[in-house]
Design a protein around this motif. Structure first.
Motif, PDB file in Angstrom:
ATOM      1  N   UNK A 213       0.843  -1.206   0.000  1.00 51.91           N
ATOM      2  CA  UNK A 213       0.000   0.000   0.000  1.00 51.91           C
ATOM      3  C   UNK A 213       0.877   1.255   0.000  1.00 51.91           C
ATOM      4  N   UNK A 214       1.913   1.271   0.857  1.00 49.19           N
ATOM      5  CA  UNK A 214       2.829   2.415   0.881  1.00 49.19           C
ATOM      6  C   UNK A 214       3.552   2.564  -0.453  1.00 49.19           C
TER       7      UNK A 214
ATOM      8  N   UNK B 133      -3.659 -17.299  -0.611  1.00 43.75           N
ATOM      9  CA  UNK B 133      -3.659 -16.760  -1.976  1.00 43.75           C
ATOM     10  C   UNK B 133      -4.853 -15.852  -2.192  1.00 43.75           C
ATOM     11  N   UNK B 134      -6.010 -16.251  -1.641  1.00 42.80           N
ATOM     12  CA  UNK B 134      -7.200 -15.410  -1.801  1.00 42.80           C
ATOM     13  C   UNK B 134      -7.028 -14.072  -1.093  1.00 42.80           C
ATOM     14  N   UNK B 135      -6.416 -14.101   0.122  1.00 39.60           N
ATOM     15  CA  UNK B 135      -6.163 -12.857   0.844  1.00 39.60           C
ATOM     16  C   UNK B 135      -5.226 -11.956   0.071  1.00 39.60           C
ATOM     17  N   UNK B 136      -4.150 -12.530  -0.491  1.00 38.70           N
ATOM     18  CA  UNK B 136      -3.163 -11.704  -1.215  1.00 38.70           C
ATOM     19  C   UNK B 136      -3.775 -11.074  -2.451  1.00 38.70           C
ATOM     20  N   UNK B 137      -4.599 -11.817  -3.176  1.00 33.66           N
ATOM     21  CA  UNK B 137      -5.253 -11.251  -4.355  1.00 33.66           C
ATOM     22  C   UNK B 137      -6.193 -10.129  -3.959  1.00 33.66           C
ATOM     23  N   UNK B 138      -6.872 -10.287  -2.793  1.00 37.24           N
ATOM     24  CA  UNK B 138      -7.774  -9.234  -2.335  1.00 37.24           C
ATOM     25  C   UNK B 138      -7.002  -7.964  -2.049  1.00 37.24           C
ATOM     26  N   UNK B 139      -5.817  -8.088  -1.423  1.00 40.05           N
ATOM     27  CA  UNK B 139      -5.000  -6.905  -1.132  1.00 40.05           C
ATOM     28  C   UNK B 139      -4.525  -6.248  -2.417  1.00 40.05           C
ATOM     29  N   UNK B 140      -4.075  -7.037  -3.392  1.00 42.43           N
ATOM     30  CA  UNK B 140      -3.534  -6.489  -4.637  1.00 42.43           C
ATOM     31  C   UNK B 140      -4.590  -5.750  -5.433  1.00 42.43           C
ATOM     32  N   UNK B 141      -5.848  -6.262  -5.426  1.00 40.16           N
ATOM     33  CA  UNK B 141      -6.880  -5.683  -6.275  1.00 40.16           C
ATOM     34  C   UNK B 141      -7.640  -4.557  -5.586  1.00 40.16           C
ATOM     35  N   UNK B 142      -7.853  -4.678  -4.273  1.00 40.47           N
ATOM     36  CA  UNK B 142      -8.701  -3.692  -3.607  1.00 40.47           C
ATOM     37  C   UNK B 142      -7.961  -2.890  -2.553  1.00 40.47           C
ATOM     38  N   UNK B 143      -6.765  -3.310  -2.180  1.00 37.19           N
ATOM     39  CA  UNK B 143      -6.006  -2.660  -1.122  1.00 37.19           C
ATOM     40  C   UNK B 143      -6.821  -2.583   0.163  1.00 37.19           C
ATOM     41  N   UNK B 144      -7.639  -3.623   0.477  1.00 31.03           N
ATOM     42  CA  UNK B 144      -8.429  -3.692   1.682  1.00 31.03           C
ATOM     43  C   UNK B 144      -8.137  -4.994   2.396  1.00 31.03           C
ATOM     44  N   UNK B 145      -8.224  -5.025   3.761  1.00 29.60           N
ATOM     45  CA  UNK B 145      -7.970  -6.280   4.478  1.00 29.60           C
ATOM     46  C   UNK B 145      -9.060  -7.299   4.176  1.00 29.60           C
ATOM     47  N   UNK B 146      -8.719  -8.594   4.162  1.00 30.14           N
ATOM     48  CA  UNK B 146      -9.708  -9.625   3.875  1.00 30.14           C
ATOM     49  C   UNK B 146     -10.696  -9.757   5.027  1.00 30.14           C
ATOM     50  N   UNK B 147     -11.899 -10.274   4.775  1.00 35.58           N
ATOM     51  CA  UNK B 147     -12.863 -10.499   5.855  1.00 35.58           C
ATOM     52  C   UNK B 147     -12.372 -11.598   6.778  1.00 35.58           C
ATOM     53  N   UNK B 148     -12.442 -11.362   8.073  1.00 41.44           N
ATOM     54  CA  UNK B 148     -11.927 -12.303   9.056  1.00 41.44           C
ATOM     55  C   UNK B 148     -13.017 -12.656  10.069  1.00 41.44           C
TER      56      UNK B 148
END
Length: 219
Positions: free
Chosen positions: A24-25, A169-184
Motif C-alpha cells: 500500500x505504501x 492466496x485469496x487474501x493476497x489477491x484481495x489486497x492487490x486488487x482492492x487494497x483492503x484487508x480480507x474479511x476475518x
C-alpha cells in the motif's frame, strides 16, 4: 501439526501482513512519483516552446531595428518566464528523485518478500508500467540492485496445507486488487483471527463453525 509448523504458519501470516502494508505504501509513493514526473515533463515541453519563442524574438530583433525597444522588453519578460519555468521544472524533478529514493528500497524489499515467501515474480519497474512517462534512464538503479532480486533465495520452509494456502492466496489477491484487508472471523476453538471462508482453522485444525448457524427450514 507440530509446534515448528505452527510457528512457520504464523510467520507466513505476519509476512502477508507486512507485504500488504508495504505494498500500500509502495503504491502511494508510485502515484506521487508519476504525478511529479508528468508535471515536470509538461514544464519541460513548455520550456522548449519558450526557448523557440526566444529564438524567433532574437531573429525579429535583427530584422526590425525600429521595434528594438519593444522586442527588448519582450525578451526580458521571456527570460523571466524561462527562469521561473526552469526553477519549477527542477523542483518537480528533484522532488520525484527524492521520492524515488524512498520508493526504490521499499520496492526491492517487497519484491524480495514476494519471491521468498510467496514465490511470486517482482513487481514491474516504473518505466515498465503501461503509459508511464518514465524512461529506464530516468532513475538509474545502483549497481547490484537488480541482482538482489535474482540472487538465490535461502531455503524455503515447507509449504502450508492446501486449504490454508488457498486462503492465503485469496487474501493476497484481495489486497492487490482492492487494497483492503480480507474479511476475518474468530476461531471458536483457539479464538485466533482466520479467514471468514476458511473451512477449518489453519492454526488449531478445528472445524470452522458459524456463531449464527442457519436454522433448517420447516417442511
Amino acid at each position: 501439526m507440530t509446534a515448528e509448523n505452527e510457528r512457520e504458519i504464523y510467520h507466513k501470516l505476519e509476512a502477508m501482513k507486512e507485504i500488504r502494508n508495504k505494498t500500500i505504501t509502495l503504491e502511494r509513493l508510485k502515484r506521487s512519483i508519476l504525478s511529479e514526473v508528468r508535471s515536470g515533463d509538461q514544464e519541460g515541453r513548455c520550456l522548449a516552446q519558450y526557448k523557440r519563442e526566444m529564438e524567433l524574438l532574437q531573429q525579429e530583433k535583427m530584422s526590425h531595428v525600429e521595434e528594438l525597444r519593444q522586442i527588448h522588453a519582450d525578451i526580458n519578460a521571456m527570460e523571466t518566464v524561462i527562469k521561473q519555468t526552469e526553477e519549477s521544472m527542477s523542483r518537480k524533478l528533484s522532488a520525484a528523485s527524492r521520492l524515488h529514493e524512498d520508493y526504490r528500497p521499499l520496492k526491492s524489499e517487497v519484491d524480495l518478500l514476494r519471491r521468498q515467501c510467496l514465490g511470486l515474480e517482482r513487481l514491474p519497474d516504473l518505466h515498465e508500467e503501461e503509459g508511464s512517462p518514465i524512461t529506464p534512464d530516468r532513475f538509474p538503479a545502483p549497481a547490484g540492485a537488480r541482482a538482489a532480486f535474482l540472487a538465490p533465495a535461502p531455503r524455503k520452509p515447507p509449504p502450508p496445507p492446501p486449504a490454508f494456502r488457498s486462503a492465503l492466496e485469496q487474501d493476497f489477491l484481495s489486497v492487490s486488487l482492492r487494497q483492503q484487508p480480507p474479511p476475518m472471523k474468530s476461531c471458536l476453538s483457539c479464538h485466533q483471527q482466520i479467514h471468514r471462508n476458511a473451512p477449518i482453522c489453519p492454526l488449531c485444525k478445528a472445524k470452522s463453525r458459524s456463531r449464527n448457524p442457519k436454522k433448517p427450514k420447516k417442511k
